[in-house]
Write an enzyme that holds these catalytic residues in place. Structure first.
Site, PDB file in Angstrom:
ATOM      1  N   SER A 159       0.787  -1.207  -0.096  1.00 44.87           N
ATOM      2  CA  SER A 159      -0.150  -0.085   0.036  1.00 44.87           C
ATOM      3  C   SER A 159       0.992   1.358   0.145  1.00 44.87           C
ATOM      4  O   SER A 159       1.788   1.534  -0.848  1.00 44.87           O
ATOM      5  CB  SER A 159      -0.923  -0.147   1.138  1.00 44.87           C
ATOM      6  OG  SER A 159      -1.920   0.740   1.299  1.00 44.87           O
ATOM      7  N   ASP A 183       0.183  -4.175  -4.051  1.00 50.32           N
ATOM      8  CA  ASP A 183      -0.975  -3.030  -4.193  1.00 50.32           C
ATOM      9  C   ASP A 183      -0.680  -1.901  -3.793  1.00 50.32           C
ATOM     10  O   ASP A 183      -1.264  -1.326  -2.932  1.00 50.32           O
ATOM     11  CB  ASP A 183      -2.424  -3.994  -3.563  1.00 50.32           C
ATOM     12  CG  ASP A 183      -3.690  -3.309  -4.145  1.00 50.32           C
ATOM     13  OD1 ASP A 183      -3.519  -2.872  -5.370  1.00 50.32           O
ATOM     14  OD2 ASP A 183      -4.482  -3.309  -3.587  1.00 50.32           O
ATOM     15  N   HIS A 268      -7.370  -5.795  -0.911  1.00 51.61           N
ATOM     16  CA  HIS A 268      -6.147  -4.899  -0.845  1.00 51.61           C
ATOM     17  C   HIS A 268      -5.131  -5.971  -0.242  1.00 51.61           C
ATOM     18  O   HIS A 268      -3.853  -5.785  -0.815  1.00 51.61           O
ATOM     19  CB  HIS A 268      -6.361  -3.747   0.115  1.00 51.61           C
ATOM     20  CG  HIS A 268      -5.450  -2.784  -0.171  1.00 51.61           C
ATOM     21  ND1 HIS A 268      -4.738  -2.333  -1.363  1.00 51.61           N
ATOM     22  CD2 HIS A 268      -4.729  -1.878   0.835  1.00 51.61           C
ATOM     23  CE1 HIS A 268      -3.938  -1.192  -1.007  1.00 51.61           C
ATOM     24  NE2 HIS A 268      -3.844  -1.284   0.207  1.00 51.61           N
ATOM     25  N   ARG A 430     -17.236 -29.022 -33.748  1.00 51.00           N
ATOM     26  CA  ARG A 430     -15.766 -29.025 -33.025  1.00 51.00           C
ATOM     27  C   ARG A 430     -15.734 -27.884 -32.073  1.00 51.00           C
ATOM     28  O   ARG A 430     -16.330 -26.797 -32.101  1.00 51.00           O
ATOM     29  CB  ARG A 430     -14.651 -28.863 -34.044  1.00 51.00           C
ATOM     30  CG  ARG A 430     -14.434 -29.763 -34.968  1.00 51.00           C
ATOM     31  CD  ARG A 430     -13.309 -29.738 -35.746  1.00 51.00           C
ATOM     32  NE  ARG A 430     -13.006 -31.187 -36.540  1.00 51.00           N
ATOM     33  CZ  ARG A 430     -11.982 -31.274 -37.488  1.00 51.00           C
ATOM     34  NH1 ARG A 430     -11.155 -30.681 -37.399  1.00 51.00           N
ATOM     35  NH2 ARG A 430     -12.305 -32.403 -38.194  1.00 51.00           N
ATOM     36  N   VAL A 431     -14.841 -28.312 -30.945  1.00 54.13           N
ATOM     37  CA  VAL A 431     -14.463 -27.276 -30.026  1.00 54.13           C
ATOM     38  C   VAL A 431     -13.046 -27.390 -29.650  1.00 54.13           C
ATOM     39  O   VAL A 431     -12.653 -28.333 -29.601  1.00 54.13           O
ATOM     40  CB  VAL A 431     -15.125 -27.683 -28.500  1.00 54.13           C
ATOM     41  CG1 VAL A 431     -14.666 -26.476 -27.329  1.00 54.13           C
ATOM     42  CG2 VAL A 431     -16.592 -27.640 -28.628  1.00 54.13           C
ATOM     43  N   ARG A 432     -12.498 -26.312 -29.872  1.00 50.17           N
ATOM     44  CA  ARG A 432     -10.824 -25.976 -29.630  1.00 50.17           C
ATOM     45  C   ARG A 432     -10.455 -25.408 -28.262  1.00 50.17           C
ATOM     46  O   ARG A 432     -11.192 -24.428 -27.845  1.00 50.17           O
ATOM     47  CB  ARG A 432     -10.335 -25.117 -30.849  1.00 50.17           C
ATOM     48  CG  ARG A 432     -10.602 -25.694 -31.981  1.00 50.17           C
ATOM     49  CD  ARG A 432     -10.127 -24.749 -33.372  1.00 50.17           C
ATOM     50  NE  ARG A 432      -9.868 -25.272 -34.536  1.00 50.17           N
ATOM     51  CZ  ARG A 432     -10.840 -25.632 -35.417  1.00 50.17           C
ATOM     52  NH1 ARG A 432     -12.069 -25.542 -35.052  1.00 50.17           N
ATOM     53  NH2 ARG A 432     -10.610 -26.336 -36.608  1.00 50.17           N
TER      54      ARG A 432
END
Length: 490
Positions: A159, A183, A268, A430-432
């Site tokens: 922070s 962060d 955070h 089809r599925v890639r």
């Protein structure tokens, strides 16, 4: 005459000694004024990571021996952030303990600036300049007095502490090896110039984790813009998994923003726990991917490891320095170990009529050689006939090499007359699928040549095609590569 010549020699030797001392800079304590240093430097121990057992005092050589400072090992300098209570938060000993477990012979120093950090936020933010100056003087003292190599120094700031670390790095006479910003604070720093905030010039290598960058830039708890050589945005840098947004909103409604420190703490502070995770789970490194925007990442367009496009999150990050800041993204679990496995899925929806639906819910199940992950929910912002869609999914377990997948189109939570009169369905051949972690690509085929995917109907099943196509036409492959590179470039 003899006495006169003797006195002349003595005076000459005295002047020569003074000149040599001045040229060699052999007395840095005479040149440094340590009276203005208000920050304290606690050298924690592996046995008591939560206790301030011994303080290193700039200008006092004996404090190094009394605290058993190891001159030949790495030194981690931990700088906390803003505090409401004026006390160390619980993450401090956890980080100290994790650092010692990973580097048992190292020195882990916690910078105590609690008095300055407990003021109103704008006041504490302004104090980061003085804290950074304190830390820089402490580091310069160690380097000049004991010839301690700054290549062994790693600053970790959370922070406001991240900006104090950056200021310290900019003020040391020689560059420290590394700064990790956890962060870094956003308010008053989002539009600040580099000299008064964390920036890539503050160390040989600067890596940053952004875990709470919600809202407009001037009101974001964590800084939104990239401020390091590599800036990683877990889960897009927004609300983190396991942090209860509903509960936070309820408390804000009941109590206002008086308890905002506790409300934002989860996301955070996740930056710290992600770094701790990288120390403790060396065998399970989380992988981040270079991408221009989080929207492109959510489409799965950036899962490439070519030319340093992917990197480890945390302690073992690969030190890649480019001319511009590198923004990277990844998904995580809600608790340690945070590692997940990323997949890009590409589907072409065939249809006889031109139909478009928005915000459609789906479920996908993956089955592999090691494990399976069923009913992973995802939403496509738009589903259209005769169009290819790409999206990102992730699993919390290592499935191994993919063998089969199931795809199901869920019903809407609300009733639609149009769905009742004209039920929607597409055909998929089809599925890639591409794995981010292994970089392997797999093509799945329907058992019957094509599968019907209807809204609210049974899942369509696809198995690994017997023959995996090598590539498309060369021109098409080049075009696809250019499109992906445009999203992945930083």
């Amino acid at each position: 005459m003899e006495r006169g010549r003797g006195m002349g020699k003595t005076a000459l030797l005295a002047v020569l000694c003074l000149c040599l001392r001045g040229a060699a800079g052999s007395d840095p304590e005479a040149e440094m004024n340590f009276e203005g240093i208000e920050s304290k430097f606690s050298l924690r121990t592996p046995a008591e990571p939560d206790e301030d057992v011994c303080y290193l005092v700039p200008g006092q050589m004996d404090s190094l021996a009394q605290c058993n400072f190891n001159h030949t090992s790495k030194t981690f300098v931990v700088i906390h952030g803003w505090t409401v209570t004026g006390m160390y938060e619980s993450w401090v000993p956890k980080l100290v303990d994790a650092l010692y477990k990973r580097e048992p012979d190292s020195n882990v120093i916690v910078v105590d600036w609690l008095v300055r950090a407990q003021q109103h936020y704008p006041v504490s933010a302004a104090y980061t300049k003085l804290v950074g100056k304190d830390v820089a003087m402490f580091i310069d003292w160690m380097e000049e007095k004991f010839n301690y190599p700054l290549n062994n120094v790693h600053l970790l700031g959370y922070s406001l502490g991240a900006h104090a670390a950056g200021i310290a790095g900019s003020l040391t006479k020689k560059k420290v090896n590394r700064i990790t910003g956890l962060d870094p604070a956003g308010p008053t720093f989002e539009y600040a110039d580099a000299p008064i905030r964390l920036s890539p010039d503050d160390a040989d290598f600067v890596d940053v984790l952004h875990t709470y960058t919600r809202g407009s830039p001037d009101r974001s708890i964590g800084i939104q813009k990239p401020v390091g050589h590599i800036d990683i945005y877990p889960n897009g840098g927004g609300f983190q998994p396991g942090c209860n947004l509903g509960e936070a909103l309820r408390l804000i409604a009941e109590k206002g923003f008086s308890d905002v420190d506790q409300l934002v703490k989860c996301s955070h502070e996740r930056s710290i726990h992600l770094f701790i995770d990288s120390l403790l789970y060396e065998e399970k490194p989380s992988m981040a991917y270079r991408c221009n925007t989080k929207e492109a990442f959510e489409k799965g367009l950036c899962l490439s490891c070519r030319k340093n496009r992917c990197n480890n999150l945390g302690y073992k990050v690969n030190r890649v320095r480019t001319k511009r800041n590198t923004k990277m993204y990844l998904k995580t679990r809600a608790q340690m170990p945070y590692k997940v496995f990323h997949y890009q899925v590409k589907i072409h929806f065939f249809g006889k009529t031109n139909v478009t639906k928005v915000d459609q819910p789906f479920l996908i199940s993956l089955y592999g050689t090691l494990d399976e992950s069923e009913n992973i929910p995802f939403t496509l912002p738009e589903v259209s006939s005769n169009k290819t869609f790409s999206f990102l999914i992730y699993t919390e377990v290592d499935i191994g090499d993919l063998l089969m997948l199931k795809l199901q189109w869920e019903k809407d939570t609300f009733f639609s007359w149009s769905d009742w009169w004209t039920p929607f369905a597409f055909t998929i051949q089809r599925v890639r699928v591409k794995s981010g972690e292994t970089q392997k690509k797999v093509v799945f085929c329907s058992r019957d040549g094509s599968s019907r995917l209807g809204k609210g109907e049974e899942a369509a099943i696809f198995v690994k095609c017997l023959e995996q196509p090598v590539s498309r036409k060369r021109g098409g492959a080049k075009k696809a590569s250019k499109e992906n590179s445009a999203h992945e470039s930083a």
